[in-house]
Design an enzyme around this catalytic site. Structure first.
Site, PDB file in Angstrom:
ATOM      1  N   LYS A 287     -10.023  17.096  -7.402  1.00 34.90           N
ATOM      2  CA  LYS A 287     -10.506  15.812  -7.916  1.00 34.90           C
ATOM      3  C   LYS A 287     -11.950  15.932  -8.381  1.00 34.90           C
ATOM      4  CE  LYS A 287      -7.770  12.831  -4.838  1.00 34.90           C
ATOM      5  NZ  LYS A 287      -7.059  12.053  -5.864  1.00 34.90           N
ATOM      6  N   ARG A 361       3.580  12.364  -2.018  1.00 32.76           N
ATOM      7  CA  ARG A 361       5.050  12.347  -2.130  1.00 32.76           C
ATOM      8  C   ARG A 361       5.676  13.602  -1.525  1.00 32.76           C
ATOM      9  NH1 ARG A 361       4.407  11.687  -8.484  1.00 32.76           N
ATOM     10  NH2 ARG A 361       2.545  10.686  -7.689  1.00 32.76           N
TER      11      ARG A 361
HETATM   12  N1  BES Z   1      -4.505   9.823  -2.731  1.00 24.22           N
HETATM   13  C1  BES Z   1      -4.297   9.798  -4.133  1.00 24.22           C
HETATM   14  C2  BES Z   1      -4.077   8.388  -4.671  1.00 24.22           C
HETATM   15  C3  BES Z   1      -5.242   7.445  -4.607  1.00 24.22           C
HETATM   16  C4  BES Z   1      -6.053   7.276  -5.707  1.00 24.22           C
HETATM   17  C5  BES Z   1      -5.477   6.680  -3.487  1.00 24.22           C
HETATM   18  C6  BES Z   1      -7.104   6.383  -5.662  1.00 24.22           C
HETATM   19  C7  BES Z   1      -6.517   5.793  -3.435  1.00 24.22           C
HETATM   20  C8  BES Z   1      -7.327   5.630  -4.525  1.00 24.22           C
HETATM   21  C9  BES Z   1      -3.066  10.631  -4.510  1.00 24.22           C
HETATM   22  O1  BES Z   1      -2.795  11.706  -3.690  1.00 24.22           O
HETATM   23  C10 BES Z   1      -3.291  11.151  -5.889  1.00 24.22           C
HETATM   24  O2  BES Z   1      -4.249  11.850  -6.075  1.00 24.22           O
HETATM   25  N2  BES Z   1      -2.426  10.789  -6.806  1.00 24.22           N
HETATM   26  C11 BES Z   1      -2.539  11.196  -8.152  1.00 24.22           C
HETATM   27  C12 BES Z   1      -1.158  11.493  -8.656  1.00 24.22           C
HETATM   28  C13 BES Z   1      -1.119  12.142 -10.004  1.00 24.22           C
HETATM   29  C14 BES Z   1      -1.702  13.539  -9.926  1.00 24.22           C
HETATM   30  C15 BES Z   1       0.296  12.175 -10.489  1.00 24.22           C
HETATM   31  C16 BES Z   1      -3.155  10.057  -8.956  1.00 24.22           C
HETATM   32  O3  BES Z   1      -2.896   8.895  -8.638  1.00 24.22           O
HETATM   33  O4  BES Z   1      -3.954  10.326  -9.839  1.00 24.22           O
HETATM   34 ZN    ZN Z   2      -3.838  13.469  -4.207  1.00 23.05          ZN
END
Ligand code: BES
Ligand code: ZN
Ligand code: ZN
Length: 504
Positions: A287, A361
């Protein structure tokens, strides 16, 4: 390390003008003063009416007015709390108002608080009102300061608050006592969850979360089993293992079991599944640095289940309930799983990893399949799953998807009771199509659009014949917090899940 302010709530019989307390709180709707408010106003030589006439306080929801009383009165201060229009003053309005009261009590260093009820909320029945007020008092008095040694706040706030919900009706106390007891269970479970969620990644790892779960289970009489990395490997929980393999902190699957006394052999089993990524760096698909620290909250779904299981153990519903918390730390390293990997999950289904940041997931799919294996006929999972859900619904509502209309209605009913708001989103076959891979059964990311729906559609593929619902709480766990309240976790989902179970 000082603990959070302990609060104790009791229902008592009292005449409004006779109450001796540091802070007397009175809910006031817009418009005409209620009878007890008028009675108090008289005793205060018209101070309440004057405040209203000046326009300093109009009873609007979210506003307050503070009156310092003449020395002949038992109450040192009177706090008017706006409840808005009387036909809209439901349990949630009272819950929020009560939270304002206890937050104000902290600020004023009040050690005793009396909330005068006087049927202040025409739109809520007595038990619901008292329970909501109790929950709100817990919520508002919470501060996370385990690691604050010498802040000003620590020195200024009282060491404890004794709160009373008072009314001048004789029958009130007996009805209210039970509602206070229930509110105390819900409110303290929610604050327990907030503390765990607020703890950082160097304190809460999958292992320490598992220890915490065992400790809580011992305290309330739940059974707790923990699958460590060896047990996970023996069970072929490929999803949880893949996400956890990049970290020195090995993954765990935490299982909590509530069994009602005298359960019939074939009693309905409800499975509550919560995502507990103790820190989500994104892994190899790392990230951006900005805001990454907030990913300590990526365990909030798992902690909602932990908090709900604590409440359930104390509320003693008739159904059997299993809590499943897959816990892992998502880190980049030489051991980490990579984009392109093909993972064989517990169900046997294979998943092509296209983004290691879509890890939630991957841990949930194993836990959901395992819940089915353990006999759960109803499964509800909760997770900070997608940024897309935050884009779609913002910070005030969680997304809810399901394979069963009836279950959606039941989640909505619980949501109306607890004030934790949800909105139904789709996850049917059209979305499942977007999750199909050409080299594995599924891939772990869909396309650019409808990310919350495709994530849920992915999860749906690991449910065999159970009724299943999924709550995406990515937007509401922390960021949905009221600006006037303590920063950090709001413990979203604890009351929603436990109320859902209690309604079964
Ligand atoms: N933990 C994150 C989702 C999240 C984002 C929670 C912002 C709280 C605030 C999750 O694991 C994630 O990073 N999801 C990705 C999925 C994508 C790579 C398909 C996302 O939402 O960008
Ligand atoms: Zn994530
Ligand atoms: Zn995540």
């Amino acid at each position: 390390m000082k603990p959070k302010v302990p609060i104790e709530v009791k229902a008592v019989y009292a005449e409004i003008t006779a109450i001796k307390t540091d802070l007397l709180a009175l809910g006031v709707c817009e418009g005409k003063l209620s009878a007890p408010a008028a009675q108090l106003d008289k005793k205060l030589n018209g101070a309440i009416a004057a405040l209203i006439k000046l326009g300093d306080f109009k009873g609007k929801s979210g506003t307050t007015g503070l009156i310092y009383t003449p020395s002949k009165m038992g109450a040192v201060r009177v706090l008017l709390v706006g409840l808005g229009k009387s036909d809209k003053a439901d349990a949630e309005v009272l819950r929020k108002a009560a939270a304002t009261v206890s937050a104000k009590a902290l600020e004023l260093k009040a050690q005793t608080v009396d909330v005068y009820l006087h049927q202040a909320a025409p739109a809520a029945d007595l038990a619901a009102a008292v329970q909501a007020i109790t929950e709100g008092l817990y919520f508002g008095s919470y501060r996370y300061r385990e690691y604050l040694n010498s802040d000003q706040e620590n020195n200024q706030t009282p060491s404890s608050i004794k709160a009373f919900i008072a009314d001048a009706s004789r029958t009130f106390v007996s009805t209210a006592a039970q509602a206070v007891a229930a509110g105390t269970i819900y409110g303290s479970a929610q604050n327990y969850a907030r503390t765990l969620a607020n703890r950082p990644g160097n304190v809460i790892s999958p292992q320490t979360l598992a220890e915490e779960a065992k400790k809580m289970a011992r305290q309330v009489g739940l059974r707790c089993t923990v699958l460590d990395e060896k047990a996970l490997a023996a069970k072929k929980m490929g999803g949880i293992l893949a996400v956890g393999q990049g970290s020195a902190n090995k993954p765990r699957l935490i299982l909590l079991e509530y069994k009602p006394a005298r359960a019939p052999k074939n009693a309905h089993v409800i499975g509550l599944v919560g995502k507990a990524i103790t820190f989500d760096s994104g892994g190899i698909s790392i990230k951006p640095g900005e805001g990454m620290h907030d990913m300590k909250y990526d365990k909030s779904g798992g902690i909602a289940v932990l908090g709900a299981m604590q409440a359930i153990a104390r509320l003693k519903p008739k159904a059997r309930v299993l809590g499943l918390i897959p816990a892992a730390e998502n880190m980049p390293s030489g051991f980490a799983y990579r984009p392109g990997d093909i993972v064989t999950t517990y169900s046997g289904k294979t998943v092509e990893i296209q983004n290691t940041d879509a890890e939630g997931r991957m841990v949930l799919c194993d836990a959901i399949a395992y819940a089915g294996q353990l006999g759960c006929r109803t499964i509800v999972d909760i997770a900070t799953l997608t940024g897309a859900c935050v884009v779609a619904l913002g910070q005030k509502r969680a997304g809810v998807m399901a394979n069963d209309e009836n279950l959606i209605e039941q989640i909505k009913t619980a949501s109306r009771q607890t004030g934790e708001r949800v909105w139904h989103l789709p996850c049917d076959d059209e979305y499942v199509e977007l999750m199909k891979s050409r080299i594995a059964d599924l891939k772990n990311v869909g396309g650019r659009w409808a990310g919350a729906c495709t994530a849920a559609a992915f999860l749906s593929q690991f449910v065999k014949d159970a009724r299943w619902a999924h709550v995406d709480m990515a937007g509401v766990g922390v960021w949905g917090a009221d600006e006037t309240m303590a920063p950090g976790s709001i413990g979203f989902g604890v009351r929603l899940l436990s109320s859902f179970v209690m309604n079964q």
